[in-house]
Write a protein that holds these residues in place. Sequence first.
Motif: not given
Length: 259
Positions: A34-38, A212-214, A231-234
């Motif tokens: 659950a660690t946020a993507v930079p 997303h967001g991980s 696909q890791y983020d919008t």
Amino acid sequence: MARHRTPSRRRPRRRLGVLAVTTSALTLLTAATATAVPAGGPPAAVASLPRGHDVSSHQRNVDWPEARANGSRFVYIKATESTTYRNPYFAEQYGGAGDAGVIRGAYHFARPDRSSGAAQAAFFVRNGGDWQADGQTLPPALDIEYNPYDPKHECYGLSHGQMVDWIWSFSDEIKRETGRRPVIYTTTHWWDTCTGRSTSFARSHALWIARHGSRGPGALPAGWAYWTFWQYDTKGGLPGDQNLFNGSPSRLRTFARGW
């Protein structure tokens, strides 16, 4: 993709081949964290992988040389939806990406409630979803996910067996017309819910997973041991949604040419 893209709708999606990775990398990349993507960039653990994005009519006129300078190495572009919608910016986006040296491909947004998989695949191929073994063209992609028009019918009113048959119908027509199986873009939750955890596609279809967001893509849909695109983020440094390819730049071109 992460936001459904039609001329009149823009709905956030709930949180979308086959190249192997090493066991240690696979363990890292598929760990459900659950660690946020930079902000503005990919997760640090996979930052060296080729970066890409996906766009649709919402991005309109993309500055492709700038995208290439900012790190774009591949892009998927929405071409069609059902058998009625064509992205009015597709030709400009697709041609512009190629001219800038970005490996590009087309994707189709599935509407299993509207017509057969074969009919939608044929419409897709006629309107941008073709493929060439030139190392510059990604195989066609099927975007199959939550129903943005009727949240109460996430599976478009189809049973597990009917959904599996629909996807195979689409895939078989794409294979017949282009020589490639489509890449499948989806989320693990949708796949498990709407196909009944079908494992019949994993052996022959590249996976484009959305999470997303991980730090990693998490548990993959049934049958798949590894992902090809993530696909890791919008949001990020490239127009549209942010993606990674699970391999080296040379293997990206090999994948584009066909294995």
